[in-house]
Design a protein around this motif. Structure first.
Motif, PDB file in Angstrom:
ATOM      1  N   VAL A  93       0.834  -1.210   0.000  1.00  0.00           N
ATOM      2  CA  VAL A  93       0.000   0.000   0.000  1.00  0.00           C
ATOM      3  C   VAL A  93       0.864   1.254   0.000  1.00  0.00           C
ATOM      4  CG1 VAL A  93      -1.666   1.347   1.331  1.00  0.00           C
ATOM      5  CG2 VAL A  93      -1.983  -1.118   1.082  1.00  0.00           C
ATOM      6  N   VAL A  94       1.909   1.257   0.824  1.00  0.00           N
ATOM      7  CA  VAL A  94       2.811   2.419   0.882  1.00  0.00           C
ATOM      8  C   VAL A  94       3.485   2.641  -0.464  1.00  0.00           C
ATOM      9  CG1 VAL A  94       4.943   3.318   1.905  1.00  0.00           C
ATOM     10  CG2 VAL A  94       3.200   2.276   3.365  1.00  0.00           C
ATOM     11  N   LEU A  97       1.069   4.337  -2.653  1.00  0.00           N
ATOM     12  CA  LEU A  97       0.903   5.723  -2.215  1.00  0.00           C
ATOM     13  C   LEU A  97       2.042   6.592  -2.736  1.00  0.00           C
ATOM     14  CD1 LEU A  97      -0.296   5.405   1.506  1.00  0.00           C
ATOM     15  CD2 LEU A  97      -1.593   6.297  -0.418  1.00  0.00           C
ATOM     16  N   HIS A 100       1.647   7.185  -6.403  1.00  0.00           N
ATOM     17  CA  HIS A 100       0.671   8.241  -6.674  1.00  0.00           C
ATOM     18  C   HIS A 100       1.285   9.632  -6.488  1.00  0.00           C
ATOM     19  CE1 HIS A 100      -2.683   5.786  -7.588  1.00  0.00           C
ATOM     20  NE2 HIS A 100      -2.877   5.307  -6.375  1.00  0.00           N
ATOM     21  N   LEU A 158      -6.723   7.390   3.808  1.00  0.00           N
ATOM     22  CA  LEU A 158      -5.472   8.009   3.364  1.00  0.00           C
ATOM     23  C   LEU A 158      -5.241   7.755   1.885  1.00  0.00           C
ATOM     24  CD1 LEU A 158      -2.911   9.548   4.215  1.00  0.00           C
ATOM     25  CD2 LEU A 158      -1.846   7.339   4.721  1.00  0.00           C
ATOM     26  N   TYR A 159      -5.471   6.521   1.461  1.00  0.00           N
ATOM     27  CA  TYR A 159      -5.281   6.162   0.059  1.00  0.00           C
ATOM     28  C   TYR A 159      -6.241   6.937  -0.834  1.00  0.00           C
ATOM     29  CZ  TYR A 159      -3.818   3.167  -3.771  1.00  0.00           C
ATOM     30  OH  TYR A 159      -3.285   2.705  -4.940  1.00  0.00           O
ATOM     31  N   PHE A 162      -4.875  10.503  -1.592  1.00  0.00           N
ATOM     32  CA  PHE A 162      -3.814  10.550  -2.598  1.00  0.00           C
ATOM     33  C   PHE A 162      -4.349  10.234  -3.991  1.00  0.00           C
ATOM     34  CE2 PHE A 162      -1.227  10.238   1.184  1.00  0.00           C
ATOM     35  CZ  PHE A 162      -0.084  10.956   0.867  1.00  0.00           C
ATOM     36  N   ASP A 204      -8.913   1.277  -7.981  1.00  0.00           N
ATOM     37  CA  ASP A 204      -8.656   1.377  -6.542  1.00  0.00           C
ATOM     38  C   ASP A 204      -9.950   1.467  -5.740  1.00  0.00           C
ATOM     39  OD1 ASP A 204      -5.966   1.163  -6.842  1.00  0.00           O
ATOM     40  OD2 ASP A 204      -5.546   3.297  -6.750  1.00  0.00           O
TER      41      ASP A 204
END
Length: 248
Positions: A93-94, A97, A100, A158-159, A162, A204
């Motif tokens: 996931v990071v 991120l 992005h 959070l995702y 972004f 997503d």
């Protein structure tokens, strides 16, 4: 000519590797699904590199997009980890991120080329991000996800921020490109960035539904994967048509 042929073959190869990946992916991950997923991911990175070489596009836009594609490759690997451990999921996931963030930077650089007075943050960003954040909050409340999947809810929000910021920057670039005037690269630039960013958002969004749902449906999973790879390939191809002359 060789690079152009290789570029076309790279795109065509996705029509084989992605369906093959999906074939082995359902109903559960395996070594073959991991293999074909990473081949597919390698192909969209290669597509971006070839687009950069063919067009001679050595601008910041091309470099930032390539880095974003590479982080997508990393995210693909860790999210498909056969260990099913939370640490691999978080790393994946990071990675997306960060990818992005590089896409946002790329679109911003392209926008600055057309509109030197463009700002990194403006009211469009805040309105769009606020709207998506509100929708996610409503979804979380209705589904009572805070009780079942607390940490994942935070990551989802959070995702979403972004991802929305990336789509907004892509839209602002497309508007500036359209307003700037018609040229040979305008239409393909608008199509690759427009469809690519929208498909990324859809991919997503569907992934969020999959991760927070009680049952994973085959059609939803396939939709998530297909829209994702289309998005990555289109964003890679955009390097052929979009340049940025500034480095901020």
């Amino acid at each position: 000519m060789f690079l152009k042929i290789l570029f076309v073959l790279t795109i065509l190869a996705e029509f084989y590797t992605v369906p093959t990946f999906l074939k082995y992916y359902w109903p559960q991950k395996c070594k073959k699904s991991l293999l074909f997923k990473m081949i597919s991911a390698t192909l969209f990175v290669l597509c971006g590199v070839l687009a950069m070489k063919i067009s001679g596009n050595n601008t910041s836009y091309a470099s930032l997009m390539i880095i974003g594609l590479v982080f997508g490759w990393v995210g693909d690997y860790f999210l498909h980890s056969l260990k099913n451990k939370m640490v691999e999921f978080v790393i994946g996931v990071v990675a997306f991120l960060v990818g992005h963030l590089f896409y946002i930077a790329a679109f911003y650089h392209a926008l600055k080329t057309l509109r030197p007075d463009a700002k990194l943050l403006n009211w469009y960003d805040f309105v769009a991000v606020g709207a998506v954040f509100a929708l996610v909050c409503v979804y979380v409340a209705v589904k009572k996800l805070y009780q079942k999947k607390g940490p994942m809810v935070i990551g989802l929000m959070l995702y979403g921020i972004f991802l929305t910021a990336m789509v907004v920057k892509a839209c602002l670039y497309m508007y500036a490109e359209w307003d700037y005037g018609i040229n040979d690269t305008m239409v393909p630039a608008l199509l690759t960035v427009g469809i690519g960013s929208v498909f990324f958002f859809l991919s997503d969004a569907s992934l969020g539904l999959i991760l927070t749902g009680d049952e994973v449906k085959k059609n939803m999973r396939f939709f998530n994967i297909i829209t994702y790879f289309i998005a990555q390939v289109l964003l890679a191809v955009s390097i052929l048509f979009i340049r940025s002359s500034v480095l901020v």
